[in-house]
Scaffold this active site. Structure first.
Site, PDB file in Angstrom:
ATOM      1  N   TYR A 139       0.861  -1.187   0.000  1.00 14.37           N
ATOM      2  CA  TYR A 139       0.000   0.000   0.000  1.00 14.37           C
ATOM      3  C   TYR A 139       0.898   1.239   0.000  1.00 14.37           C
ATOM      4  O   TYR A 139       1.885   1.263  -0.728  1.00 14.37           O
ATOM      5  CB  TYR A 139      -0.969  -0.110   1.202  1.00 14.37           C
ATOM      6  CG  TYR A 139      -2.139   0.825   1.107  1.00 14.37           C
ATOM      7  CD1 TYR A 139      -2.845   0.980  -0.094  1.00 14.37           C
ATOM      8  CD2 TYR A 139      -2.553   1.561   2.201  1.00 14.37           C
ATOM      9  CE1 TYR A 139      -3.907   1.853  -0.190  1.00 14.37           C
ATOM     10  CE2 TYR A 139      -3.628   2.438   2.116  1.00 14.37           C
ATOM     11  CZ  TYR A 139      -4.292   2.584   0.917  1.00 14.37           C
ATOM     12  OH  TYR A 139      -5.338   3.449   0.829  1.00 14.37           O
ATOM     13  N   LYS A 168     -20.535 -19.500 -11.277  1.00 18.55           N
ATOM     14  CA  LYS A 168     -19.640 -19.449 -12.447  1.00 18.55           C
ATOM     15  C   LYS A 168     -18.214 -19.135 -11.982  1.00 18.55           C
ATOM     16  O   LYS A 168     -17.237 -19.665 -12.507  1.00 18.55           O
ATOM     17  CB  LYS A 168     -20.130 -18.403 -13.453  1.00 18.55           C
ATOM     18  CG  LYS A 168     -21.490 -18.700 -14.059  1.00 18.55           C
ATOM     19  CD  LYS A 168     -21.460 -19.804 -15.095  1.00 18.55           C
ATOM     20  CE  LYS A 168     -22.860 -20.175 -15.551  1.00 18.55           C
ATOM     21  NZ  LYS A 168     -22.890 -21.242 -16.555  1.00 18.55           N
TER      22      LYS A 168
HETATM   23  C1  LIG Z   1     -25.770 -23.600 -17.628  1.00 19.33           C
HETATM   24  C2  LIG Z   1     -26.259 -22.262 -17.874  1.00 19.33           C
HETATM   25  O1  LIG Z   1     -25.491 -21.349 -18.092  1.00 19.33           O
HETATM   26  C3  LIG Z   1     -27.685 -22.023 -17.902  1.00 19.33           C
HETATM   27  O2  LIG Z   1     -28.462 -22.940 -17.758  1.00 19.33           O
HETATM   28  O3  LIG Z   1     -28.055 -20.850 -18.081  1.00 19.33           O
HETATM   29 MG   LIG Z   2     -26.381 -19.419 -18.119  1.00 16.52          MG
END
Ligand SMILES: CC(=O)C(=O)O
Ligand SMILES: [Mg+2]
Ligand SMILES: NC(=O)C1=CN([C@@H]2O[C@H](COP(=O)(O)OP(=O)(O)OC[C@H]3O[C@@H](n4cnc5c(N)ncnc54)[C@H](OP(=O)(O)O)[C@@H]3O)[C@@H](O)[C@H]2O)C=CC1
Length: 423
Positions: A39, A94
């Site tokens: 920092y 994700k």
């Molecule tokens: C797997 C995915 O991205 C969906 O079902 O929207």
């Molecule tokens: Mg999706």
């Protein structure tokens, strides 16, 4: 899902603390010296270097291994338009998959945008500080305009996963499934239920891989997309065919292939019964497919069946695509993810399914055997060889097609998601 499984899913997300992702430190911070480097005053040095040359952001920050997962929550899985906040568990998910399978750091961003343009403006304004942008669960037709505008405005890869990730995995699985069924893509009669983000992209890529547009019948909520309809947007209109078929019942009769990217439970016992011998059924709606795989197999023992789920064989799901595609794209600092890179990913996935399956994959799935055939048409996400093969194919295609800003990585092939920096 049973009540017990639903509760287990809620507990998984809630305990021991809420959510599925956390931020970790990568440098020492124990001493005053460490802090003076991390920092003030030390942090000013990389600031100056980046201000002098933006490329230095790749050297001094996490940008090069960082993907933004961005949604407006308008098409969350097959659950519909439930808004940005409700999409957060999927977007965190994700991020989990990016890290677990490809060692990529990600942050989810859920945008409350009043229009596609507002969404585009929001993303364009923050794009420079990421290595790539993964758009997720944005409904059609808005997703097409959004992705195109962002690809044009950004110098980093922008990839709508529901379109291209899904299409890449579907094409790989389809080529293998048809081969096993003794059929070929160029003569297969294909029915696609759904005409949104995933469906349009899947059918486009299948056509690039050899399917004939006149052999594809696509349906939306109003039925068959035929040339007499006057309510079609430009994306659906690409798939309008001259036909007197109007319903799924009409279209599915004698079809070789069903691809479902629509909604739960929309394929009946009668529909699958009327398909051609050795039918290929990809019921890919999440979490509940167009037809339950147990019912499909009971009615059609000759079916080659895939779903988007982890708890049945043949998981045709974009999890097999986006972590590995971004890995390859980031590692050659590609400016975009182009058709050549997508096709390279299709073939890497398709070919890997034909090789013997490692023991640790069998153990993870509690199986004695997985062999290329009706119940194994595509690799499983836990197969470490995906990290070896797919990024390599994508990176090579990026180099060959001229969108890479760095040479093919000298530390490839990758062997572990913990060791992706090649240090
Ligand atoms: C797997 C995915 O991205 C969906 O079902 O929207
Ligand atoms: Mg999706
Ligand atoms: N397995 C995987 O990897 C993936 C699976 N999917 C699944 O695909 C589905 C669609 O997602 P996405 O394309 O992003 O969403 P979109 O909102 O872009 O598209 C949904 C499409 O489904 C159609 N549809 C909905 N209900 C029906 C119905 N009753 N009959 C016929 N068509 C119907 C809609 O028709 P209309 O145009 O008339 O509104 C629309 O064309 C979701 O269930 C999602 O989970 C998506 C991505 C990846």
């Amino acid at each position: 899902m049973t009540d017990a499984k639903k509760q287990a899913a809620l507990d998984y997300h809630a305990k021991p603390f809420p959510g599925k992702l956390s931020v970790e430190l990568t440098k020492p911070t124990a001493s005053a010296r460490d802090l003076s480097l991390a920092y003030s005053p030390g942090v000013a040095e990389p600031v100056r270097e980046i201000a002098n040359d933006p490329e230095n952001a790749y050297l001094y920050t996490g940008k090069g291994n960082l993907v933004a997962v961005i949604s407006d929550g308008s098409a969350i899985l097959g659950l519909g338009n439930l808004g940005p906040l409700a999409s957060k568990p999927v977007m965190e998910g994700k991020g989990v998959l990016f890290k677990r399978f490809a060692g990529i750091n990600s942050v989810d961003i859920e945008v409350n945008a009043e229009s596609p343009q507002a969404f585009i403006d929001t993303v364009a304004r923050i794009a420079d500080t990421w290595g790539g942008i993964n758009l997720e669960d944005i409904k059609a037709p808005e997703c097409f305009e959004i992705e195109q505008a962002l690809v044009e405005q950004c110098s980093i890869p922008v990839f709508h996963d529901d379109q291209h990730g899904t299409a890449i995995v579907t094409a790989a699985g389809m080529l293998n499934a048809l081969d096993i069924a003794g059929k070929s893509l160029d003569s297969a009669r294909i029915v696609c239920l759904g005409a949104g983000a995933a469906a349009i992209a899947c059918m486009k890529l299948l056509v690039s891989c050899g399917a004939h547009p006149e052999n594809i019948v696509m349906l939306d909520r109003k039925g068959v997309i035929h040339s007499g309809r006057e309510d079609l947007n430009q994306y659906k209109a690409m798939f309008a065919v001259e036909t007197d078929k109007r319903t799924l019942t009409d279209a599915i009769d004698g079809a070789d292939v069903f691809v479902g990217l629509s909604g739960p439970g929309l394929m009946s016992a009668e529909h699958i019964r009327s398909m051609a011998p050795n039918p290929v059924v990809f019921a890919c709606t999440n979490p509940d497919p167009e037809i339950h795989p147990d019912l499909a197999r009971e009615i059609r023992p000759d079916v080659i069946m895939a779903t988007g789920r982890s708890d049945y064989p043949n998981q045709v799901n974009n999890v097999l695509g986006f972590p590995f595609i971004f890995r390859g794209a980031l590692d050659v600092r590609a400016t975009r993810i182009n058709e050549e890179m997508k096709v390279a990913a299709v073939h890497a996935l398709k070919d890997l399914a034909r090789e013997p399956v490692p023991r640790d994959v069998l153990e993870a799935y509690e199986m004695d055997e997985m062999t290329f055939g009706p119940n194994y048409i595509i690799p499983t996400p836990v197969d470490i060889r995906l990290l070896e093969r797919v990024p390599a194919a994508v990176a090579q295609a990026a180099v060959d097609s001229g969108v890479a800003r760095k040479p093919y990585p000298s530390h490839y092939p990758l062997r572990s998601a913990e060791d992706v920096y090649g240090i």
